[in-house]
Design an enzyme around this catalytic site. Structure first.
Site, PDB file in Angstrom:
ATOM      1  CE1 TYR A 292      35.557  35.314  47.537  1.00  0.00           C
ATOM      2  CE2 TYR A 292      35.685  32.993  46.966  1.00  0.00           C
ATOM      3  CZ  TYR A 292      36.301  34.196  47.205  1.00  0.00           C
ATOM      4  OH  TYR A 292      37.676  34.281  47.108  1.00  0.00           O
TER       5      TYR A 292
ATOM      6  N   PRO B  20      44.497  34.379  37.988  1.00  0.00           N
ATOM      7  CG  PRO B  20      44.387  32.115  37.387  1.00  0.00           C
ATOM      8  CD  PRO B  20      43.773  33.127  38.311  1.00  0.00           C
TER       9      PRO B  20
END
Length: 336
Positions: free
Chosen positions: A61, A212
């Site tokens: 990341y 999500p």
């Protein structure tokens, strides 16, 4: 910003962790060009203070390997902060002069684990995931090395991300998998139908839902592709482009109708729906903004009735999302 913390067991062999965690990927890159370490440290500190202590990162990341881990490590070096955090990181994807590759070779697994320990400034990683499966070698080779790392005390629990049913079974047979990290939301409910959720429940593996909120789309914040910052990798995501964007707003609008009737935000409704899928579900939304963090945390106070859950399920089944998930595109963008 007060709502009761919800805890979930991390698989059949793991500890209780916060059901609403924090995905740290966007704090270093990918969601726009501007990265402010001071502001981002504040966001993650508030998240942890408010009980989102299941913190997720990866060694890839950021624009450089290890950048996001080092960013979080600046906080984890404080023992009082470290004591509150269940830190999760991943290995398996790497950058090179020729692009992006995958490796599950034992020597790479061990080297990356040592680097992550140093980046995070910890002596043990709480949950260590195979980020993507290297299908050029038997998965048993990778997991035999992971078992050794666990036995040596370098990692406590093991996970896998975006794996097939067969890969999950083979890895779990070597040493227990505590968590499967996979994309899951009302616009990516695939695991409920493709057998993945079934096998995880059979083996006692928790589901950690990344994205999500549909990479932010389901919050209703974005009305057109132009709302995305320059440098935001979602501009290349098929679901955020052209006609697909407009079509996918139908899902957002339908969810917003239920949220409005319930006097909650679309983000809160969506996160509550994800967590309502079972006691084995954990969600890791990420954000760079305190306001959005507050909104997400508010989902812990949202209880959905059986009728509301059925209504959302009907919407998810009726309104088909346009555009692929773009997993391959994300890899090409160095944005896993």
């Amino acid at each position: 910003m007060s709502s009761e913390v919800i805890y979930r067991q991390l698989g059949s062999n793991g500890p209780k962790v916060s059901a609403l965690g924090f995905g740290a990927m966007g704090l270093s890159a990918f969601y726009g060009n501007q990265v402010n370490d001071a502001e981002n440290h504040e966001v993650i500190k508030v998240a942890v203070e408010e009980g989102c202590t299941f913190v997720d990162t990866s060694n890839i990341y950021g624009p450089r390997m290890g950048e996001n881990e080092r960013f979080i490590g600046q906080l984890l070096k404080d023992p009082s902060f470290r004591s509150k955090v269940f830190i999760c990181t991943k290995f398996g994807i790497y950058f090179s002069s020729t692009g992006v590759g995958l490796s599950g070779k034992p020597e790479d697994v061990r080297r990356w684990c040592e680097q992550s320990l140093a980046n995070l400034q910890v002596d043990c990683i709480d949950l260590y995931y195979q980020h993507r499966v290297d299908r050029s070698i038997p998965i048993e080779e990778t997991w035999t090395e992971l078992k050794k790392l666990k036995e040596e005390g370098k990692v406590k629990y093991l996970g896998i991300s975006e794996a097939t049913e067969e890969e999950i079974r083979k890895a779990h047979a070597i040493t227990p998998i505590s968590a499967l990290q996979i994309e899951f939301s009302p616009w990516t409910p695939d695991i409920k139908e493709n057998g993945i959720l079934k096998v995880c429940r059979e083996l006692g593996i928790a589901i950690v839902a990344y994205s999500p909120l549909g990479r932010g789309f389901l919050t209703g914040v974005y009305k057109s592709p132009a709302d995305l910052e320059m440098g935001d990798y979602r501009r290349s995501n098929p679901r955020f482009r052209g006609e697909a964007f407009s079509e996918n707003l139908k899902l957002v609008d339908a969810l917003k109708e239920i949220a409005d009737r319930k006097s909650v935000t679309p983000a809160q409704l969506t996160l509550a729906w994800v967590l309502a899928q079972g006691d084995d579900f954990i969600a890791i939304p990420g954000t760079k903004k305190l306001g959005h963090l507050k909104d997400n945390i508010g989902s812990r106070g949202v209880t959905l009735t059986a009728e509301e859950l059925q209504s959302i399920d009907e919407i998810v089944n009726r309104i088909k999302v346009v555009g692929e998930r773009d997993v391959a595109g994300l890899l090409a963008m160095n944005a896993f």
